[in-house]
Scaffold this active site. Structure first.
Site, PDB file in Angstrom:
ATOM      1  N   GLY A 215       8.576  27.148  60.075  1.00 16.72           N
ATOM      2  CA  GLY A 215       9.705  26.921  60.073  1.00 16.72           C
ATOM      3  C   GLY A 215      11.105  25.868  60.709  1.00 16.72           C
ATOM      4  N   ILE A 216      11.618  26.309  62.039  1.00 13.28           N
ATOM      5  CA  ILE A 216      12.611  25.513  61.744  1.00 13.28           C
ATOM      6  C   ILE A 216      12.795  25.160  63.497  1.00 13.28           C
ATOM      7  CG2 ILE A 216      14.615  26.362  61.970  1.00 13.28           C
ATOM      8  CD1 ILE A 216      16.323  23.706  60.787  1.00 13.28           C
ATOM      9  N   GLU A 238       8.999  26.955  53.383  1.00 14.97           N
ATOM     10  CA  GLU A 238      10.326  26.583  52.872  1.00 14.97           C
ATOM     11  C   GLU A 238      11.156  24.944  53.696  1.00 14.97           C
ATOM     12  OE1 GLU A 238      13.205  29.198  54.338  1.00 14.97           O
ATOM     13  OE2 GLU A 238      14.657  27.567  54.715  1.00 14.97           O
TER      14      GLU A 238
END
Ligand code: COA
Length: 441
Positions: A215-216, A238
């Site tokens: 993720g971020i 993603e």
């Protein structure tokens, strides 16, 4: 068909593109490194003639005047799928609102809630066949190009030509503008000692041959750096990150054992440094797919041994995860966190991981809490939570009762807060008696 002359016929100036926007219209912009910077910067110059134009963006990269200047009120309103630093500041002006979403449904939910009039995106220059690449983001862009009445694409020669579902034909654009400029970069940050400790625990949870999503935030960077001893990892994510490039170049990411899109790194947007943008350029190993595909939990689950790794701001003893607000103050967004956390748990041998530092603000605030702060937004509900990791270890929550969850989370809380957590949890009656043998309470 002569696509070169068609290109010339569609070519207009940036002010002419902004001229097309009418009062009351709904305009969606492509995101991150694919933002149409020229047109978005131009918008503020049309404020006087425009009223109530709603603009949808996701993690805006620049302080565009149309929503950062108070005098724009009434002309524009930003509908934001994911806040960044600028949006947190601008929130106070009242010209921006968060749109709750799971990222794989951002485009579909917009269509459901009324659709769009205008789409502004970016693309590479066309090839001899009139085909362009949508480049660094496919989160909702492809879907909303099909939906918009007017599509205007800003051609930037610096955009990488990416492969997968990225192609858009010149006939699909109503107008073209040109604006070549450097892509926005997200610099890689050196991980801290705490982040490295978290990375080491997570590395132990990832078997060779797993497929990962990162993720971020700062912690996922550190995790990438702790995976260099692994073999044959795959990527179904993603967001493509710089850390994945390093792992690919070290021969760790091969995708050989992937059960969905073997040998390919699959993702829906890229945000990082120039190194990442060069890596994804014309790279047959990198497969861009629409967000509604990459982030669909049922599709994610088709990868065996799928491990999702995301970051949070607060976790309470029930296992409710808040990753998008600090109390009632909206901070970022759900993005694909719930999508990927759910998809990983549905995958055979998969696991959803939430990683966070046990404290913030120089050890004065515990991120493990008896209950979420008032106003906090739940990103992963207690029903969906799987594994939580801090620099003090791993708490396995999936399928566990509230007493077991509370005890497991107190074990991985910062030692200075464990007695407080026990006391509060018992006082509130969440769990009547906390027992965590071997842990100093
Ligand atoms: N209470 C008060 N402040 C807190 C806090 C808490 N519980 N937790 C964090 N903060 C503060 C930090 O101190 C920091 O402030 P500072 O910069 O002034 O020190 C700030 O909030 C940001 O925290 P940090 O942990 O550094 O954030 P990050 O950049 O690593 O991002 C998330 C973490 C959770 C915000 C980010 O991962 C996110 O938005 N996640 C949701 C979306 C997602 O996971 N998508 C996945 C697919 S890409």
């Amino acid at each position: 068909m002569n696509f070169k002359s068609m290109y010339q016929e569609k070519l207009i100036s940036i002010p002419e593109a902004a001229e097309m926007v009418q009062s009351g219209q709904r305009l969606v912009s492509a995101m991150c490194a694919s933002e149409p910077v020229g047109m978005l910067n131009e918008l503020e110059r049309h404020a006087e003639r425009l009223e109530d134009v709603h603009v949808w963006m996701c993690l805006p990269m620049r302080p565009y005047g149309f929503y950062t200047q108070p005098e724009m009120e009434g002309s524009f309103f930003l509908e934001n799928w994911f806040y960044g630093a600028m949006d947190r500041k601008m929130h106070k002006l009242g010209m921006v609102s968060y749109v709750p979403n799971n990222l794989h449904r951002a485009g579909s939910d917009r269509i459901h809630a009324g659709g769009i009039d205008v789409f502004w995106g970016t693309a590479t220059p066309p090839n001899d066949h009139g085909i362009m690449s949508l480049s660094t983001s496919l989160v909702y862009e492809r879907q909303l190009i099909d939906e918009a009445d007017i599509v205007i694409l800003e051609i930037n020669e610096n955009l990488p030509w990416t492969l997968g579902d990225t192609q858009v034909h010149i006939t699909e654009a109503d107008y073209i503008v040109e604006n070549t400029q450097p892509l926005v970069e997200l610099p890689a940050i050196e991980p801290t000692e705490v982040e490295n400790a978290i990375g080491a625990y997570i590395a132990d949870l990832i078997a060779d041959g797993s497929t990962i999503q990162l993720g971020i935030g700062g912690i996922p960077n550190a995790i990438a750096q702790s995976l260099f001893e692994k073999r044959d990892l795959g990527v179904h994510t993603e967001m493509f990150t710089d850390g994945m490039v390093d792992l690919f170049e070290a021969g760790v990411i091969t995708g050989r054992e992937k059960t969905l899109w073997p040998n390919k790194l699959v993702g829906t947007f890229a945000l990082g440094t120039q190194k990442l943008y060069e890596f994804i350029h014309n790279n047959i190993a990198v497969e861009f797919q629409q967000g509604k595909v990459t982030n669909d939990p049922y599709i994610i689950a088709q990868n065996n041994k799928m491990v999702s790794i995301n970051t949070a701001l607060q976790v309470d003893v029930l296992g409710q995860v808040c990753s998008q607000s600090i109390g009632a103050r909206h901070f970022s967004g759900t993005g694909g966190q719930l999508d990927t956390h759910r998809g990983a748990q549905m995958s055979p041998g998969g696991r959803g991981i939430i990683a966070l530092r046990s404290t913030v603000k120089n050890d004065t605030i515990s991120t493990i809490v008896p209950h979420l702060s008032p106003g906090a937004e739940v990103t992963v509900p207690s029903q969906d939570v799987d594994t939580v990791v801090t620099e003090y270890g791993v708490a396995e929550l999936r399928g566990r009762n509230v007493k077991e969850r509370a005890e497991a989370l107190i074990r991985i809380a910062h030692p200075d807060f464990r007695a407080w957590l026990k006391e509060e949890v018992e006082k509130l009656g969440i769990v009547m008696k906390i027992q965590a043998p071997g842990v100093d309470l």
